[in-house]
Each structure stands twice: as structure tokens, then as C-alpha cells.
Scaffold this motif. Structure first.
Motif, mmCIF file in Angstrom:
data_model
loop_
_atom_site.group_PDB
_atom_site.id
_atom_site.type_symbol
_atom_site.label_atom_id
_atom_site.label_comp_id
_atom_site.label_asym_id
_atom_site.label_seq_id
_atom_site.Cartn_x
_atom_site.Cartn_y
_atom_site.Cartn_z
ATOM 1 N N GLU A 308 26.464 -16.613 71.075
ATOM 2 C CA GLU A 308 26.052 -17.515 69.999
ATOM 3 C C GLU A 308 26.672 -18.892 70.159
ATOM 4 N N TYR A 309 27.872 -18.962 70.717
ATOM 5 C CA TYR A 309 28.485 -20.270 70.969
ATOM 6 C C TYR A 309 27.647 -21.068 71.975
ATOM 7 N N ILE A 310 27.301 -20.433 73.106
ATOM 8 C CA ILE A 310 26.475 -21.118 74.102
ATOM 9 C C ILE A 310 25.128 -21.512 73.507
ATOM 10 N N ILE A 318 21.644 -30.269 73.712
ATOM 11 C CA ILE A 318 20.548 -30.406 74.686
ATOM 12 C C ILE A 318 19.407 -29.510 74.204
ATOM 13 N N PRO A 319 18.692 -29.898 73.158
ATOM 14 C CA PRO A 319 17.721 -28.994 72.519
ATOM 15 C C PRO A 319 16.557 -28.587 73.413
ATOM 16 N N THR A 329 22.145 -6.341 76.787
ATOM 17 C CA THR A 329 22.892 -6.812 77.954
ATOM 18 C C THR A 329 23.851 -7.922 77.523
ATOM 19 N N TYR A 330 24.701 -8.354 78.451
ATOM 20 C CA TYR A 330 25.569 -9.509 78.175
ATOM 21 C C TYR A 330 25.205 -10.666 79.112
ATOM 22 N N LEU A 331 23.873 -10.806 79.358
ATOM 23 C CA LEU A 331 23.387 -11.698 80.410
ATOM 24 C C LEU A 331 22.220 -12.546 79.924
ATOM 25 N N PRO A 332 22.445 -13.518 79.052
ATOM 26 C CA PRO A 332 21.331 -14.332 78.565
ATOM 27 C C PRO A 332 20.671 -15.134 79.689
ATOM 28 N N PHE A 333 19.360 -15.285 79.564
ATOM 29 C CA PHE A 333 18.520 -16.004 80.510
ATOM 30 C C PHE A 333 18.246 -17.377 79.913
ATOM 31 N N ILE A 334 18.472 -18.425 80.703
ATOM 32 C CA ILE A 334 18.391 -19.790 80.184
ATOM 33 C C ILE A 334 17.394 -20.592 81.013
ATOM 34 N N ASP A 335 16.460 -21.228 80.325
ATOM 35 C CA ASP A 335 15.397 -22.014 80.945
ATOM 36 C C ASP A 335 15.808 -23.490 80.942
ATOM 37 N N LEU A 336 16.075 -24.025 82.133
ATOM 38 C CA LEU A 336 16.515 -25.412 82.265
ATOM 39 C C LEU A 336 15.373 -26.366 82.625
ATOM 40 N N ARG A 337 14.162 -25.887 82.750
ATOM 41 C CA ARG A 337 13.103 -26.651 83.405
ATOM 42 C C ARG A 337 12.735 -27.959 82.708
ATOM 43 N N LYS A 338 12.974 -28.050 81.403
ATOM 44 C CA LYS A 338 12.642 -29.292 80.704
ATOM 45 C C LYS A 338 13.667 -30.401 80.962
ATOM 46 N N VAL A 339 14.849 -30.004 81.468
ATOM 47 C CA VAL A 339 15.906 -31.013 81.677
ATOM 48 C C VAL A 339 16.360 -31.103 83.126
ATOM 49 N N VAL A 389 27.975 -28.156 81.350
ATOM 50 C CA VAL A 389 26.519 -28.308 81.319
ATOM 51 C C VAL A 389 26.119 -29.510 80.462
ATOM 52 N N ILE A 390 26.674 -29.591 79.261
ATOM 53 C CA ILE A 390 26.319 -30.688 78.350
ATOM 54 C C ILE A 390 26.748 -32.035 78.925
ATOM 55 N N ASN A 391 27.995 -32.128 79.397
ATOM 56 C CA ASN A 391 28.502 -33.399 79.908
ATOM 57 C C ASN A 391 27.716 -33.864 81.131
#
Length: 399
Positions: A308-310, A318-319, A329-339, A389-391
Motif C-alpha cells: 500500500e505504501y508503494i 506519478i499517477p 502473492t507478494y509480487l505486485p505488477f506495475i505498468d510503467l508504459r505511460k511514463v 523511482v519517483i525522483n
């Protein structure tokens, strides 16, 4: 157990301990030092105290000879499955392997021939792909539908893929790694009904069954409402290894309810597996299932907090990054394609952020631009990952 208590008792440093996760210089995928490891699915948490005590007691005996199964092992394993998931097991259903991946390789060989088609739902854990291709079977990838980070099964496509390729076997994943879905009874039944109507064997990998963040209950293939309808084609894989961080103790379960299917499996596996049981693996597994509930409660609270923090920090800062809802699982999948341009993800995440990660294309070629993040780790690493990631995205354009 509270998050604070769990972390004070079980959080451990793993640098310089020959950890695959941390020895990125030795891994051909990274081949460099100094990366923050947020990849391969193991944890920075020690096993429950009772597991370590059981192992120490066994080691103190000093003999590690040939071992037979013991009744209390089955009692602890069966009770865990029954009380938590309403699964009824029988001893004759159970075979053992050194791990779920090894079991996949054996089962692909036991229930298909070279050239046969095997279906998987992608993106999915990359050894699923390897177990099919390495054994010279035809890999059929049925891609999940992705609605802004929420994944679901395309049942029509699945049936067409099975029919068009005359598939003989399907490998199913629940909870699904890496998209984090805990499949519902209805979804599982639809998949299995398609398999039954097309005479397809089913392997259900349930190794992440205990890692559930409470969105919906985990329902095993062995406890769905219509389970009896599918027992003649079903194999379930499970292990305490993912839940309790025991992977290198080499003990997992192959559960085959149907006698004819067990005969097929046994006829094959006797030709490739003459390995003895893992005494220490079974000792640790019994203790984990007997005494590990409080430990697991602390782990799940920690995973939920870290995820939840991430999720919240990325959404606020970075919306355009899409973090999949994490049900299991403990493995969230993150889509970076817009950025991030999908061809610059390594430059961004590894070269500039200095993070070792699982890349989306490892799970399917169509998911370049995604990353899978391991959140079963120190909260300081979670914050460091998020800050980098944010910086970096605020300081450099990767499109």
C-alpha cells in the motif's frame, strides 16, 4: 502478531550470505554489484522460531540417513489445508518433489508427448513457459485481459486456443503470479469446465495460497463447489516454501486425487526421480504448518503495509504509473508504459535507479514495459525503491 513485533523478531540482513537475490553480480540477468534487489520471490524474513527449533533438534541428533514419511507430518499438513481452505486430502494422493518447478517439468513429460500443445494464461511465472518449451512441447499463450491494471480471463479465447491447438494440458496459477489475482470459484469452474469438455489435463499451481491480502478468500481447485467434476483430470501443486521462505529445503507436494492419473504419473516419474525425501525440508514444513499461523499473520500485515505504501506513493507522485491491485502473492505488477518507453525500462530501473527487478517480458513478450516488485522485504527498501523511482522520473524523461 503486529507488524512491529514481526519485523523486530524476523527481519534479517541477507547481504554476503550467498543469497541469489542479493548476489546480482553473479546473475547473468544483472551481472553487476550495487543493485537494490526487489526481484526473485523470496524474503528478508527468517522462518518462524518453531521451524528453526525443529531443525536444530533434528540436526542435533546428527544422523541424516534414509527417511520414511511420518504420520504427524500429514496431520499438520492436512489440518492446515482443512482448517484454512476446506481442503480434504488423503495420503495416497500425495507425492513429493524438490520444488514446484521440478514438478512442472515432470508433469509435462508424464501427461503429454513431444509436440503436444500446453496452454498457459499469460503473463505468468516464467518457469511455466520453460517447462513447456524445454521439453519440446508447443507453448500456447492465452493472454489475460487487462483493464487498466485489473486482469481477468478471456474464456472465449481460452476455449478457442485449446481447440485450435488440440491442447492436452493446461497449467493454471492461483493466486496468479505476477498479476496478483485470487481467482473466484466461478472463474476456476469456467476454466476447468472448458478443459473437461476438451479433454485437457489441469495442473493448478497453488504455491502462493497462503499469501492472501484479504480482498477475497483463496479457493483451491480441490475445494471449489464442483470439484468432484474435475478430479479425474486434476493435479494440484503446493508447498510451504513460498509462505515460510523455505525454498532451498527442497520439499513440495504433488497432489493427484485420481488413481488412473497417479498410475500415469508414477510410471513416468520412476524413470527420472530416484531422490530420497528431504528430511530437513519435511521437518521444517511440519513445524511451519503446525506453529506458523501467528508468524504468517505478521507477514501478511507487513506485505499489505509495504504494498500500500508503494501503491499510494506512486499514485500521489506519478499517477500515470498503474499498480495492479494485489489480492494474492507478494509480487505486485506495475505498468510503467505511460511514463517510460518500453525499450528504456532497463535504462530507467537498473542503470539509473540501481534496482534489480523482474521485467515484464520475462512473463510474456507482450508485457515489455511492466515490472514485478517483491514487497516481502524491509520497509526501508520499500521506501528506497519508491523514492528512487519517483525522483528519477521527476529528473529525467524516459519517453
Amino acid at each position: 502478531m503486529t507488524i512491529e513485533e514481526f519485523n523486530s523478531r524476523y527481519l534479517v540482513k541477507r547481504e554476503n550470505t550467498n543469497s541469489e537475490k542479493w548476489e546480482t553480480i553473479r546473475d547473468k540477468r544483472f551481472n553487476e554489484n550495487g543493485l537494490l534487489p526487489m526481484w526473485v520471490a523470496d524474503m528478508e524474513f527468517k522462518a518462524p522460531d518453531e521451524v528453526i527449533e525443529a531443525l536444530n533438534k533434528r540436526i542435533a541428533h546428527g544422523v541424516f540417513g534414509y527417511t520414511v514419511l511420518w504420520d504427524s507430518y500429514f496431520e499438520a499438513f492436512f489440518n492446515w489445508q482443512k482448517t484454512r481452505y476446506n481442503i480434504d486430502l488423503k495420503e495416497e494422493w500425495i507425492s513429493f518433489s524438490t520444488g514446484v518447478v521440478t514438478a512442472l517439468y515432470w508433469l509435462v513429460n508424464a501427461f503429454t508427448k513431444k509436440g503436444d500443445s500446453v496452454v498457459i494464461l499469460t503473463p505468468v511465472y516464467y518457469p511455466f513457459h520453460n517447462a513447456v518449451k524445454d521439453n519440446e512441447r508447443n507453448l500456447v499463450e492465452c493472454e489475460l485481459k487487462n483493464d487498466n491494471g485489473i486482469f481477468s480471463i478471456d474464456f472465449d479465447k481460452l476455449e478457442n486456443d485449446i481447440k485450435n491447438n488440440n491442447a492436452k494440458l493446461m497449467i493454471f496459477c492461483n493466486p496468479h503470479n505476477p498479476v496478483g489475482r485470487v481467482w473466484t470459484d466461478e472463474e476456476i469452474d469456467k476454466v476447468f469446465d472448458i478443459c473437461k469438455r476438451n479433454n485437457v489435463y489441469i495442473i493448478s499451481d497453488e504455491i502462493h495460497q497462503d499469501i492472501n491480502l484479504g480482498i477475497r478468500p483463496f479457493i483451491s481447485a480441490l475445494s471449489i463447489k464442483n470439484k468432484d467434476k474435475y478430479m479425474d483430470r486434476l493435479i494440484v501443486l503446493s508447498s510451504a516454501s513460498k509462505t515460510f521462505n523455505l525454498a532451498c529445503l527442497l520439499n513440495s507436494h504433488i497432489i493427484i486425487p485420481d488413481e488412473k492419473m497417479r498410475e500415469i504419473y508414477n510410471k513416468y516419474v520412476i524413470t527420472v526421480n530416484r531422490t530420497e525425501l528431504s528430511l530437513l525440508g519435511m521437518t521444517a514444513t511440519e513445524a511451519a504448518y503446525r506453529y506458523g499461523a501467528d508468524w504468517l499473520d505478521g507477514l501478511l500485515k507487513t506485505i499489505k503495509r509495504n504494498y500500500e505504501y508503494i501503491r499510494d506513493e506512486l499514485k500521489s507522485n506519478i499517477p500515470d504509473i498503474i499498480v495492479t491491485p494485489l489480492e494474492g502473492t507478494y509480487l505486485p505488477f506495475i505498468d510503467l508504459r505511460k511514463v517510460v518507453n518500453k525499450d528504456r525500462v532497463k535504462e530507467f530501473i537498473q542503470d539509473d535507479c540501481r534496482i534489480a527487478i523482474d521485467y515484464g517480458e520475462w512473463f510474456s513478450n507482450n508485457f515489455k514495459g511492466f515490472i514485478r516488485v517483491n514487497v516481502a522485504t524491509d520497509f526501508e527498501y520499500i521506501k528506497l525503491f519508491t523514492q528512487r523511482v519517483i525522483n528519477q522520473l521527476n529528473n529525467k524523461n524516459y519517453k
